[in-house]
Design a protein around this motif. Structure first.
Motif, short mmCIF file in Angstrom:
data_model
loop_
_atom_site.label_atom_id
_atom_site.label_comp_id
_atom_site.label_asym_id
_atom_site.label_seq_id
_atom_site.Cartn_x
_atom_site.Cartn_y
_atom_site.Cartn_z
N ILE A 166 -8.73 -54.12 -17.74
CA ILE A 166 -9.36 -54.92 -16.68
C ILE A 166 -10.72 -55.43 -17.15
O ILE A 166 -11.09 -56.58 -16.91
CB ILE A 166 -9.50 -54.08 -15.39
N VAL A 224 -14.11 -52.08 -10.92
CA VAL A 224 -12.72 -51.60 -10.78
C VAL A 224 -12.26 -50.93 -12.07
O VAL A 224 -11.68 -49.83 -12.05
CB VAL A 224 -11.78 -52.77 -10.41
N VAL A 253 -13.97 -47.50 -12.60
CA VAL A 253 -13.43 -46.43 -11.75
C VAL A 253 -12.20 -45.81 -12.40
O VAL A 253 -12.06 -44.59 -12.50
CB VAL A 253 -13.10 -46.97 -10.34
N ALA A 290 -17.27 -57.34 -10.50
CA ALA A 290 -16.15 -56.77 -9.76
C ALA A 290 -15.13 -56.15 -10.72
O ALA A 290 -14.63 -55.03 -10.49
CB ALA A 290 -15.49 -57.85 -8.90
N TYR A 291 -14.82 -56.87 -11.79
CA TYR A 291 -13.87 -56.35 -12.77
C TYR A 291 -14.44 -55.09 -13.45
O TYR A 291 -13.70 -54.13 -13.71
CB TYR A 291 -13.56 -57.41 -13.83
N GLY A 307 -8.15 -49.27 -17.05
CA GLY A 307 -9.55 -49.60 -16.83
C GLY A 307 -10.12 -50.49 -17.92
O GLY A 307 -10.80 -51.49 -17.65
#
Length: 239
Positions: free
Chosen positions: A127, A19, A22, A15-16, A124
């Motif tokens: 994260i 995200v 992106v 998930a990290y 990005g």
């Protein structure tokens, strides 16, 4: 129980990565690449190759990282390497297969492109870093340098590598502005990474050595309204 934790951890990592990828890919495709700047790292080299021969940025980022990944596997271990491979592949696919095809391109002021590109890339990457992973490139180089030459400042080494790439961009793009905007983008990227990972709040500590420590402590608390901690020390050699 361990299997459940491993699955949960992998899903969180994924998930990290998604995200972060992106944001990272949006920074490169929407802002940095259209403005003809290469703000360091393997992605910067890939941008230069894209400008010269039209090679896909994400794919070239993976190719350029292969030698570093091999060194990482040998000297840094499997765990970090496989995490890096996962994050690198996801971010590179996001650049080539998603953002390059569907994302809008900003073609306005280059300063805005550099700032927003750096901010998005930094957010990005931060994260992704929060889950103990990297996207390869200078990150692997920093780990290797730290392992082989612990006394060499890692930040300075990364800065040297990035500055070399930015310097080469002057020759590739044919103008000095590309390097200057690249430096701005790199600075914004670094600041955002530090802000997200280490927090926006910063503090300072002053160590005072004096025979009048009680008086100094009283003035600091009364006049500056700051906290004070009294430490008692003893020399190890003389006792």
């Amino acid at each position: 129980m361990n299997k459940k934790l491993n699955v949960k951890g992998f899903c969180m990592d994924l998930a990290y990565d998604l995200v972060g990828s992106v944001l990272y890919a949006a920074g490169i495709v929407c802002f940095v690449n259209p403005a003809n700047m290469a703000p360091g790292g393997m992605s910067g080299v890939a941008i230069l190759l894209n400008y010269l021969w039209g090679l896909p940025i994400g794919t070239m980022t993976i190719v350029l990282n292969i030698p570093l990944l091999i060194l990482s596997y040998i000297f840094l271990g499997k765990s970090l390497t496989w995490k890096t491979v996962k994050s690198l592949v996801i971010s590179s696919l996001m650049v080539d297969l998603v953002m390059a095809r569907y994302a809008p391109i900003y073609a306005g002021d280059r300063m805005i492109g550099g700032v927003f590109g750096g901010v998005l890339m930094g957010a990005g990457l931060a994260i992704i870093f929060l889950r103990g992973s990297t996207t390869g490139g200078t990150d692997i180089i920093s780990f290797l340098v730290k392992k082989w030459y612990p006394h060499v400042p890692i930040g300075r080494m990364i800065m040297v590598v990035d500055c070399i790439i930015i310097g080469v961009s002057v020759l590739v793009f044919g103008n000095l502005e590309s390097a200057l905007y690249g430096l701005i983008s790199l600075y914004c990227c670094s600041m955002v990474i530090d802000s997200i990972i280490y927090g926006l709040d910063k503090g300072s500590m002053v160590m005072v050595v004096s025979e009048k420590n009680d008086e100094i402590a009283a003035q600091i608390m009364d006049e500056l309204e700051r906290g004070v901690t009294l430490l008692k020390g003893q020399g190890a050699y003389t006792g």
